[in-house]
Design an enzyme around this catalytic site. Structure first.
Site, PDB file in Angstrom:
ATOM      1  N   ASP A 126       0.870  -1.176   0.000  1.00 32.60           N
ATOM      2  CA  ASP A 126       0.000   0.000   0.000  1.00 32.60           C
ATOM      3  C   ASP A 126       0.909   1.227   0.000  1.00 32.60           C
ATOM      4  O   ASP A 126       2.117   1.125   0.232  1.00 32.60           O
ATOM      5  CB  ASP A 126      -0.874  -0.024   1.272  1.00 32.60           C
ATOM      6  CG  ASP A 126      -1.755   1.218   1.407  1.00 32.60           C
ATOM      7  OD1 ASP A 126      -2.308   1.682   0.390  1.00 32.60           O
ATOM      8  OD2 ASP A 126      -1.885   1.731   2.532  1.00 32.60           O
ATOM      9  N   SER A 127       0.302   2.386  -0.228  1.00 37.06           N
ATOM     10  CA  SER A 127       1.050   3.637  -0.137  1.00 37.06           C
ATOM     11  C   SER A 127       1.599   3.833   1.274  1.00 37.06           C
ATOM     12  O   SER A 127       2.489   4.649   1.483  1.00 37.06           O
ATOM     13  CB  SER A 127       0.135   4.806  -0.467  1.00 37.06           C
ATOM     14  OG  SER A 127      -0.915   4.855   0.477  1.00 37.06           O
TER      15      SER A 127
ATOM     16  N   GLY B 216      -2.763   9.491  -3.049  1.00 36.90           N
ATOM     17  CA  GLY B 216      -4.013   9.966  -3.654  1.00 36.90           C
ATOM     18  C   GLY B 216      -4.049  11.412  -4.103  1.00 36.90           C
ATOM     19  O   GLY B 216      -4.972  11.821  -4.802  1.00 36.90           O
TER      20      GLY B 216
ATOM     21  N   CYS C  43      -4.317  -1.145  -2.114  1.00 36.03           N
ATOM     22  CA  CYS C  43      -4.469   0.306  -2.188  1.00 36.03           C
ATOM     23  C   CYS C  43      -5.421   0.608  -3.345  1.00 36.03           C
ATOM     24  O   CYS C  43      -5.131   0.234  -4.496  1.00 36.03           O
ATOM     25  CB  CYS C  43      -3.097   0.926  -2.434  1.00 36.03           C
ATOM     26  SG  CYS C  43      -3.104   2.714  -2.684  1.00 36.03           S
ATOM     27  N   ASN C  44      -6.541   1.227  -3.048  1.00 40.14           N
ATOM     28  CA  ASN C  44      -7.517   1.562  -4.099  1.00 40.14           C
ATOM     29  C   ASN C  44      -6.901   2.517  -5.111  1.00 40.14           C
ATOM     30  O   ASN C  44      -7.164   2.435  -6.312  1.00 40.14           O
ATOM     31  CB  ASN C  44      -8.738   2.237  -3.493  1.00 40.14           C
ATOM     32  CG  ASN C  44      -9.575   1.294  -2.652  1.00 40.14           C
ATOM     33  OD1 ASN C  44     -10.554   0.744  -3.116  1.00 40.14           O
ATOM     34  ND2 ASN C  44      -9.189   1.082  -1.412  1.00 40.14           N
TER      35      ASN C  44
ATOM     36  N   CYS D 232     -10.924   3.347   0.569  1.00 41.76           N
ATOM     37  CA  CYS D 232      -9.477   3.518   0.788  1.00 41.76           C
ATOM     38  C   CYS D 232      -9.115   2.575   1.922  1.00 41.76           C
ATOM     39  O   CYS D 232      -9.850   2.497   2.921  1.00 41.76           O
ATOM     40  CB  CYS D 232      -9.173   4.966   1.178  1.00 41.76           C
ATOM     41  SG  CYS D 232      -7.487   5.212   1.796  1.00 41.76           S
ATOM     42  N   THR D 233      -8.011   1.863   1.767  1.00 35.67           N
ATOM     43  CA  THR D 233      -7.700   0.811   2.740  1.00 35.67           C
ATOM     44  C   THR D 233      -7.248   1.363   4.092  1.00 35.67           C
ATOM     45  O   THR D 233      -7.159   0.618   5.066  1.00 35.67           O
ATOM     46  CB  THR D 233      -6.638  -0.152   2.179  1.00 35.67           C
ATOM     47  OG1 THR D 233      -5.484   0.606   1.778  1.00 35.67           O
ATOM     48  CG2 THR D 233      -7.180  -0.906   0.987  1.00 35.67           C
ATOM     49  N   HIS D 234      -6.970   2.651   4.176  1.00 42.14           N
ATOM     50  CA  HIS D 234      -6.664   3.256   5.480  1.00 42.14           C
ATOM     51  C   HIS D 234      -7.939   3.421   6.327  1.00 42.14           C
ATOM     52  O   HIS D 234      -7.874   3.446   7.553  1.00 42.14           O
ATOM     53  CB  HIS D 234      -6.046   4.658   5.310  1.00 42.14           C
ATOM     54  CG  HIS D 234      -4.598   4.648   4.926  1.00 42.14           C
ATOM     55  ND1 HIS D 234      -4.170   4.295   3.665  1.00 42.14           N
ATOM     56  CD2 HIS D 234      -3.478   4.956   5.637  1.00 42.14           C
ATOM     57  CE1 HIS D 234      -2.846   4.397   3.622  1.00 42.14           C
ATOM     58  NE2 HIS D 234      -2.406   4.799   4.797  1.00 42.14           N
TER      59      HIS D 234
HETATM   60  N1  DGL Z   1      -4.721   3.138   1.214  1.00 47.08           N
HETATM   61  C1  DGL Z   1      -4.709   3.914   0.012  1.00 47.08           C
HETATM   62  C2  DGL Z   1      -5.981   3.640  -0.805  1.00 47.08           C
HETATM   63  O1  DGL Z   1      -6.608   2.636  -0.594  1.00 47.08           O
HETATM   64  C3  DGL Z   1      -4.464   5.347   0.339  1.00 47.08           C
HETATM   65  C4  DGL Z   1      -3.980   6.105  -0.799  1.00 47.08           C
HETATM   66  C5  DGL Z   1      -3.158   7.301  -0.482  1.00 47.08           C
HETATM   67  O2  DGL Z   1      -2.025   7.111  -0.045  1.00 47.08           O
HETATM   68  O3  DGL Z   1      -3.630   8.418  -0.707  1.00 47.08           O
HETATM   69  O4  DGL Z   1      -6.356   4.383  -1.679  1.00 47.08           O
END
Ligand code: DGL
Length: 261
Positions: free
Chosen positions: A14-15, A47, A77-78, A187-189
């Protein structure tokens, strides 16, 4: 004969540390697997970055995990999925590779033409993938996209229940009070702040997230490729982070233990 790659790890990235919400779902249904989780916290959030940059970072993450011997990749990560999953599939046709997208489908298929609020990063909401997904379900539901710049940063800093976070979410959700049936965490966060979102939105609002569906799809793909681990339940998780700080790894472990409901 068993595929010799079966014992190799599943790579998840993920990011930042948000994708740990997906890792938890993977571990729940495949506890015998070994996982290597890479969080690119140094470059989070993705994002709000230009598309080309997200693509470059995403490809670097996959390369890193493949070099560590990953037998399959979960793009947890979406934003990275929306920006790069097609490119990745073209680059690595032989690697089981699964992305995540906002769980609009199960939310839209609820009875009574529901009104759905999709919380996601600005990049995910602007992306073509999201527009196509929305178009598929607009006959069944009213779908409202809500970009949430700033929310990822709270989770990245380890803040999942502070008063400042509550005030931020209250401001964000206030215009929708009493007007929505469900919320999709795109968003996975965000599953790490699910409890607060539920509290603010009210118990009548149903919350959906795509982590479990993504985990099930990965299991299906690994099975199809003959790559599922033969171990019944002695898996492991290794955390790596581009910030290369011990605190980041500790925070990752804490989030992995955290109850998400
Ligand atoms: N967890 C990421 C997602 O699902 C976050 C993206 C980001 O870093 O902005 O989109």
């Amino acid at each position: 004969m068993d595929n010799p790659k079966c014992g190799q790890p599943i790579g998840v990235f993920d990011s930042g540390i948000g994708g740990i919400s997906v890792l938890k779902e993977l571990y729940k249904i495949m506890p015998g697997e070994h996982y290597i989780y890479f969080g690119d916290s140094q470059n989070a959030p993705y994002g709000t970055r230009p598309l080309e940059e997200i693509r470059r970072l995403t490809i670097a993450n996959v390369e890193f995990l493949l070099k560590q011997g990953a037998k399959g990749i979960v793009v947890a990560c979406n934003t990275a999925t929306s920006a790069a999953v097609r490119i990745l599939r073209g680059m690595y046709p032989d690697v089981p590779l699964v992305g995540i997208e906002p769980a609009i489908k199960p939310a839209a298929l609820q009875p009574g033409h529901p009104t759905i609020l999709v919380m996601a990063t600005p990049m995910t909401i602007q992306g073509k993938k999201y527009r196509n997904l929305m178009a598929n379900y607009e006959a069944q539901a009213d779908i409202i996209g809500l970009p949430c710049p700033g929310l990822v940063e709270f989770v990245e800093s380890g803040n999942t229940d502070g008063d400042d976070l509550r005030a931020f979410l209250e401001r964000l959700l206030e215009p929708y009070a009493g007007k929505i049936d469900s919320i999709v965490l795109g968003c996975t966060h965000y599953p790490f702040v699910r409890g607060l979102i539920q509290e603010i939105a009210g118990a009548q609002v149903r919350i959906f997230d795509g982590g479990n569906g993504t985990a099930r799809e990965m299991r299906r793909r690994l099975k199809e490729a003959g790559l599922l681990s033969k171990d019944a339940g002695c898996g492991s998780v290794t955390f790596e982070n581009s910030l290369a700080k011990e605190e980041e790894i500790e925070l990752s472990k804490t989030l992995f233990q955290k109850n998400l409901c």
